[in-house]
Design an enzyme around this catalytic site. Sequence first.
Site, mmCIF file in Angstrom:
data_model
loop_
_atom_site.group_PDB
_atom_site.id
_atom_site.type_symbol
_atom_site.label_atom_id
_atom_site.label_comp_id
_atom_site.label_asym_id
_atom_site.label_seq_id
_atom_site.Cartn_x
_atom_site.Cartn_y
_atom_site.Cartn_z
ATOM 1 C CG HIS A 47 -2.915 2.578 4.997
ATOM 2 N ND1 HIS A 47 -3.768 3.387 4.267
ATOM 3 C CD2 HIS A 47 -2.764 1.459 4.262
ATOM 4 C CE1 HIS A 47 -4.114 2.777 3.147
ATOM 5 N NE2 HIS A 47 -3.528 1.611 3.119
ATOM 6 C CB CYS A 78 -4.440 9.801 3.149
ATOM 7 S SG CYS A 78 -4.663 8.934 4.681
ATOM 8 C CD GLU A 110 -3.297 -1.126 0.729
ATOM 9 O OE1 GLU A 110 -3.841 -0.031 0.861
ATOM 10 O OE2 GLU A 110 -3.881 -2.129 0.241
HETATM 11 O O1 SUG Z 1 -7.707 2.726 1.171
HETATM 12 N N1 SUG Z 1 -10.460 4.842 1.537
HETATM 13 C C1 SUG Z 1 -9.029 4.690 1.467
HETATM 14 C C2 SUG Z 1 -8.338 5.657 2.381
HETATM 15 C C3 SUG Z 1 -6.856 5.677 2.182
HETATM 16 C C4 SUG Z 1 -6.137 6.483 3.193
HETATM 17 N N2 SUG Z 1 -4.751 6.490 2.951
HETATM 18 C C5 SUG Z 1 -3.780 6.490 3.890
HETATM 19 N N3 SUG Z 1 -3.994 6.149 5.118
HETATM 20 N N4 SUG Z 1 -2.576 6.760 3.512
HETATM 21 C C6 SUG Z 1 -8.627 3.254 1.803
HETATM 22 O O2 SUG Z 1 -9.244 2.673 2.703
HETATM 23 C C7 SUG Z 1 -12.742 4.452 0.820
HETATM 24 C C8 SUG Z 1 -13.513 4.391 -0.481
HETATM 25 C C9 SUG Z 1 -14.969 4.125 -0.286
HETATM 26 O O3 SUG Z 1 -15.352 3.545 0.708
HETATM 27 O O4 SUG Z 1 -15.734 4.474 -1.183
HETATM 28 C C10 SUG Z 1 -11.266 4.293 0.615
HETATM 29 O O5 SUG Z 1 -10.828 3.678 -0.331
#
Ligand code: SUG
Length: 416
Positions: free
Chosen positions: A229, A347, A161
Amino acid sequence: MLTEINFDGIIGPTHNYAGLSRGNIASASHAGNLSQPRAAALQGLEKIRHNLTLGLPQGFFMPLDRPDAAWLEALGTTLDAAEPHLRAQAWSASSMWAANAATVSPAPDSGDGKCHLTVANLVTMPHRSHEWQGTLAQLRLAFADPAFAVHGPVPAPFGDEGAANHMRLCAGHDTPGVEIFVYGVGGGRFPARQHLDASKAIARRHRLDPRRTLFLRQSDVAIQGGAFHNDVVAVANEHVLFTHEAAFHDRAAAHAEIRAAFPEVEIVEVPADAVSLAEAIKSYLFNAQLVSLPDGGGMGLVLPTEARETPAVWNWLEAHVTGNGPIRKLFPVDVRQSMANGGGPACLRLRVVADPARVDPRFLADDAKLDRITAVVEKHWPEAIAPGDLASAALAADVRRAREALLEAVGLSILL
Ligand code: SUG
């Protein structure tokens, strides 16, 4: 002249709340809500402007082409005919979270003196597993200069990731650092998304010195508490590691390994009795940009406004700042639309240590370009998307045109 450049993902016109990410509490709890893509993108742009005003170099990545008809075609279906869960996965705007685009090892850390980038495969979540192709195309353009080495994804099934599970400690961004890869071990209710074998593969490809490379296990408590994460519970900048007490599997051993590899480290740990893990995750205290302010201004924390609204968090921060801790300034920014899907300020950005002159200038931000991007967003981004709208062919055509207008405005129609 190596410097840290933050590349933010421009929030795309398909931003919506489909509740696609198991283990991401914000995503699950906002599932089915009405999203506001225009407001979301403007909030992200405001954060970029804010950081530019602080004197920090900024770049950006374009949103990917969504809904992803080619991906649905590979699944033997179409936008019209797809089952709702596949349709929602095809519409995802998740590439906005650029911290998941790639893992970056700056040139001073690598055996060949190049800055290495490995695009993240994001295989754990179906809606994110088809991001890497579009992301890789942008990385290959932005970092085409021989100062960089851009790698394809680590093969499945080893989940990766990107920078969200990677930290770097160094005396200065342009000096050799210690790279810390944080991985999870599966088996709980919520998935562990970063696989140790993926992290090790990246370290080998990036030609990192094993003596300056650590692999630390994320605590199961953190993952099962919603820290999907590591960047939800820890962030590093230069010699400072800002972390929650519950971030690592074996806290004492992890801290000892870090100190042994980088004795100058200053570990700023927030104890669970001051800020509980739940409060840290809800407020996204650690999903902040810990930045070195120019001209010896010390470090600043660009954090979500939610942190200011959580009394335990704000009390701890104010005591730290007034008590002369390494974090000298707090900069709350409003990224609520992204936060509702579990994406805070950290993020939304990918850190790349590079000479800006070696980066394709089309990906670098300045005020004039941000004005052009803002005008496109105001004109073309949908004001709102309800879950039922994802079945609309007219909306699919609109959002495609919206992205095309953006690519044209920044000279990146080559990505069409
Ligand atoms: O991968 N949310 C992302 C958020 C990513 C955050 N990134 C970091 N922590 N670096 C994930 O969970 C939600 C999309 C939805 O539910 O429609 C989403 O993909």
